[in-house]
Design an enzyme around this catalytic site. Structure first.
Site, PDB file in Angstrom:
ATOM      1  N   HIS A 160      26.864  53.849  73.087  1.00 10.49           N
ATOM      2  CA  HIS A 160      26.504  55.052  73.831  1.00 10.49           C
ATOM      3  C   HIS A 160      27.701  56.015  73.865  1.00 10.49           C
ATOM      4  CE1 HIS A 160      24.126  56.418  77.708  1.00 10.49           C
ATOM      5  NE2 HIS A 160      23.958  57.244  76.698  1.00 10.49           N
ATOM      6  N   HIS A 218      26.272  43.256  75.404  1.00  8.86           N
ATOM      7  CA  HIS A 218      25.980  44.223  76.462  1.00  8.86           C
ATOM      8  C   HIS A 218      27.040  45.326  76.514  1.00  8.86           C
ATOM      9  CE1 HIS A 218      24.596  45.538  80.524  1.00  8.86           C
ATOM     10  NE2 HIS A 218      25.872  45.886  80.623  1.00  8.86           N
ATOM     11  N   GLU A 219      28.295  44.921  76.623  1.00 15.05           N
ATOM     12  CA  GLU A 219      29.368  45.921  76.730  1.00 15.05           C
ATOM     13  C   GLU A 219      29.429  46.776  75.474  1.00 15.05           C
ATOM     14  OE1 GLU A 219      30.503  46.569  79.523  1.00 15.05           O
ATOM     15  OE2 GLU A 219      29.788  44.737  80.490  1.00 15.05           O
ATOM     16  N   HIS A 255      27.192  49.747  75.679  1.00 20.11           N
ATOM     17  CA  HIS A 255      27.822  50.911  76.314  1.00 20.11           C
ATOM     18  C   HIS A 255      28.727  51.614  75.304  1.00 20.11           C
ATOM     19  CE1 HIS A 255      26.447  50.073  80.331  1.00 20.11           C
ATOM     20  NE2 HIS A 255      27.087  48.926  80.421  1.00 20.11           N
TER      21      HIS A 255
HETATM   22 ZN    ZN Z   1      26.729  47.364  81.795  1.00 17.87          ZN
END
Ligand code: ZN
Length: 706
Positions: free
Chosen positions: A504, A497-498, A501
């Site tokens: 991104h 998940h991290e 980011h």
């Molecule tokens: Zn998050």
């Protein structure tokens, strides 16, 4: 979670002038600034922070200097007698405040992950100063009017988007208000920023103090030898020789509740968690919360909105609180029905074992584990030896990224770090060119906020010739000396998940920092990170990283099958606790009359009941007194964003599955439409262009199997 430290709060003029005076009259501080590693641009690769040089005492001089420079820059824009242009107004504003931005970036990363009393005192002192500083800029009518006077027909692309961004920002700050109302607004903002800091320091204290002290090892039946050893050490450190101390994690439910066999210990641990910040002492957060909610409502009404959420959501994907609440309630009906089925399953296990009691929240995870074992024959403990932290990172997260995007990683040991446990990598693009620096801080500490997050030390900007320097912070439990770091599948998921980011951030391809990478609306920012979570369960990826730490054997197919099935397990609970938290947040922020506020505990109960989410066995993921996202972070009227983003995610994942899966071609497409555009395009359009239709709630419901 994606942290956003860069919401500039800031300055009461008088206070700042006093500070400036005391600073400039001090020759020693002047000399220091020349060597201050925050005032000067870092000479390390990509301006990576010089953690080997930065000292706690560097922050205040850097803030003073940074504020002074920023003030001068803002004055120059305000007093410019030339007619406004993009360059002399919007661009000048965009690139102003460099020193202050750099110092704040490092500072708030440290207060989040490695704080101490000195930093906490500075944080407290500077919160109102930064809040007033920001107000002074965004309530500045001269600059606002200069932006409005620009000839929009001459602007396009990122320049036009940047102008839009600043216009909205000035409007939302209150730049069009009367002088009298602006003064009121500044007063409210100053108070709010102090309250938020106060909330965070109280909560940190509350979490530490509420750790559960257990007298005998018998009461810890179910814990591993390692977990018991850790609890014993923690107790010793706290001066309770011979006892055991169970620390609390951020959320209502505590990981150890899944294994503790003693029901009384479970109950005590749950209650320690739930009541951590409502003990009528100096770590009680309720008064702070009540004041915050009221001030937020007053702020929104000063700006002509009915409530705070209406003001907050105007630049988000959802646009209005009604649309957000609609999504929450539509999903809520399905998830509560599912949670009730799950509760019945658990109750039948309790009854079959002649438990003789009704299922309570502290029993849920313990018996859910048993239902899971019975139904799927899957034991979390059986999985963990396959999830060794370094393998998950390098053979999982990095491997998946290489497969989908062609990027590669090289470990760096030469970059200074703020804690010896922090590791660093350099990231290379598919053509071998260097993209970014990437830091990881895995282990939990008392000096770290709970949860996991991504942040930029340095933001990408072509205009400033800056490449991203990114950090991911986690709260994994550090293994005792000589033992491997084995993590749960949940924690594996968090790492993916991290890193979503991070993708991104590192594929950001913008001219301007304000539109770069993860600088997107809250209800969009979790979408790329959630998409990346799916990579954790891609069979090829999973087989590559899930290697038994002792036998070096790849995870057996039978275990993979069980894991896949089990991933669909308990979804009713998971979604309901998330929706409950989202509704609590939204209800606090849609109050329109002071008389509709109630005491914290009463208000929360009513908010849940009104929305059909008061389910006694399924408490909210966060209870109001320790809902840090909302009272101490940037997620006020924004916790629904996880659900909104998740809905975007499931729509997109369905498209990817129907079009060949998580392969290189779709990776390139996702990078092109979503990961590389930051906030430089219309994001609703970027999303619909990718999936070919508007967001559909059914995609969520179908993916979680309700
Ligand atoms: Zn998050």
């Amino acid at each position: 979670m994606k942290n956003s430290f860069t919401t500039y709060p800031a300055i009461c003029l008088v206070l700042v002038n006093t500070l400036l005076f005391s600073c400039t009259s001090n020759t020693k501080e002047k000399v220091d600034n020349i060597e201050n590693p925050l005032v000067q641009k870092s000479t390390l690769q990509y301006q990576a922070p010089q953690f080997d040089k930065i000292k706690d005492e560097d922050f205040v001089p850097a803030f003073i200097e940074g504020l002074k420079i920023h003030d001068t820059e803002i004055e120059a824009i305000t007093n410019n007698t030339e007619s406004p242009t993009f360059e002399n107004t919007v661009l000048a504003l965009e690139i102003s405040g460099e020193v202050l931005g750099r110092a704040k970036n490092v500072f708030y990363n440290l207060t989040g992950s490695s704080t101490n009393p000195t930093l906490q005192a500075i944080e407290k002192e500077y919160a109102p100063i930064f809040s007033a500083h920001s107000d002074k800029i965004y309530l500045n009518s001269e600059i606002y009017n200069r932006i409005k006077a620009l000839d929009f027909s001459t602007l396009e692309g990122e320049k036009l988007k940047l102008v839009d961004y600043y216009l909205k920002r000035f409007e939302m700050a209150g730049a069009s208000l009367s002088i009298e109302d602006k003064a009121k607004m500044m007063e409210i903002n100053k108070k709010l920023s102090m309250l938020s800091t106060e909330f965070n320091s109280r909560l940190l204290k509350a979490r530490k103090e509420a750790a559960l002290l257990v007298d005998t090892v018998d009461a810890l039946d179910g814990l591993s030898a390692d977990e018991i050893e850790r609890a014993k050490l923690k107790a010793e450190e706290a001066g309770h020789e011979g006892k055991y101390l169970l620390g609390l994690s951020n959320t209502t439910q505590q990981p150890l509740l899944a294994v503790l066999k003693n029901r009384e210990t479970r109950k005590k641990l749950f209650e320690a968690s739930f009541t951590r910040a409502e003990k009528n002492n100096d770590a009680d957060t309720r008064k702070v919360i009540e004041e915050t909610a009221l001030l937020r409502m007053q702020k929104a009404q000063l700006m002509g909105k009915k409530n705070y959420a209406e003001w907050k959501l105007q630049n988000q994907m959802a646009k209005t609180p009604e649309r957000a609440l609609n999504l929450l309630s539509e999903l809520g009906k399905a998830s509560v029905a599912q949670a009730k089925k799950e509760a019945a399953n658990i109750q039948s296990i309790i009854d079959a074992q002649n438990g003789g009691f009704k299922l309570e929240p502290w029993d849920w995870n313990f018996y859910a584990e048993q239902v899971k074992k019975e139904k799927y024959d899957l034991d979390q403990k059986e999985l963990e030896p396959y999830f060794e932290l370094n393998s998950v990172l390098e053979n999982g997260v990095f491997y998946a990224a290489e497969r989908m995007y062609g990027i590669t990683f090289k470990k760096r040991t030469d970059l200074p770090v703020y804690n010896p446990d922090v590791v660093t990598y350099e990231v290379f693009d598919k053509d071998g060119s260097s993209l970014a620096l990437y830091y990881l801080d895995f282990y939990t500490r008392d000096t770290k906020k709970g949860g996991a997050w991504m942040n930029n030390f340095v933001n990408q900007s072509h205009y400033l010739k800056q490449k991203p320097v990114i950090v991911n912070v986690f709260n994994y439990i550090k293994p005792t000396e000589g033992n491997p770091s084995l993590i749960s599948f949940d924690n594996v998921n968090t790492m993916f998940h991290e890193f979503g980011h991070t993708l991104h951030g590192l594929f950001a391809n913008q001219q301007y920092v304000s539109l770069s990478g993860t600088s997107v609306p809250r209800d969009y920012v979790e979408f790329p990170s959630q998409i990346n979570e799916h990579a954790a369960l891609e069979p090829d990826v999973l087989k590559n990283y899930a290697i038994h730490y002792e036998t070096k054997e790849t995870i057996p197919q039978a275990l993979i099958d069980k894991l896949m099935k089990a991933e669909m397990f308990n979804k009713g609970y998971d979604v309901t606790e998330l929706l409950a938290a989202s509704v609590i947040d939204m209800m606090w922020h849609t109050v329109e009359n002071e008389s509709d506020f109630k005491s914290v505990l009463e208000f929360e109960k009513e908010a849940l009941a009104k929305n059909g989410l008061l389910v006694s066995e399924v408490p909210s993921r966060y209870h109001t007194p320790y809902f840090a996202h909302v009272w101490g972070g940037g997620y006020s009227a924004g916790y629904y964003a996880y659900t909104w983003s998740k809905t975007l995610d499931y729509n997109t994942y369905d498209w990817i599955k129907q079009n060949g899966g998580m392969n290189r071609e779709n990776g390139e497409r996702f990078r092109k439409y979503i990961l590389s555009v930051g906030n430089s395009v219309d994001l609703n359009k970027a999303f619909t262009d990718f999936v070919g239709h508007d967001m559909e709630v059914d995609a969520y419901i179908n993916n979680v199997g309700f």
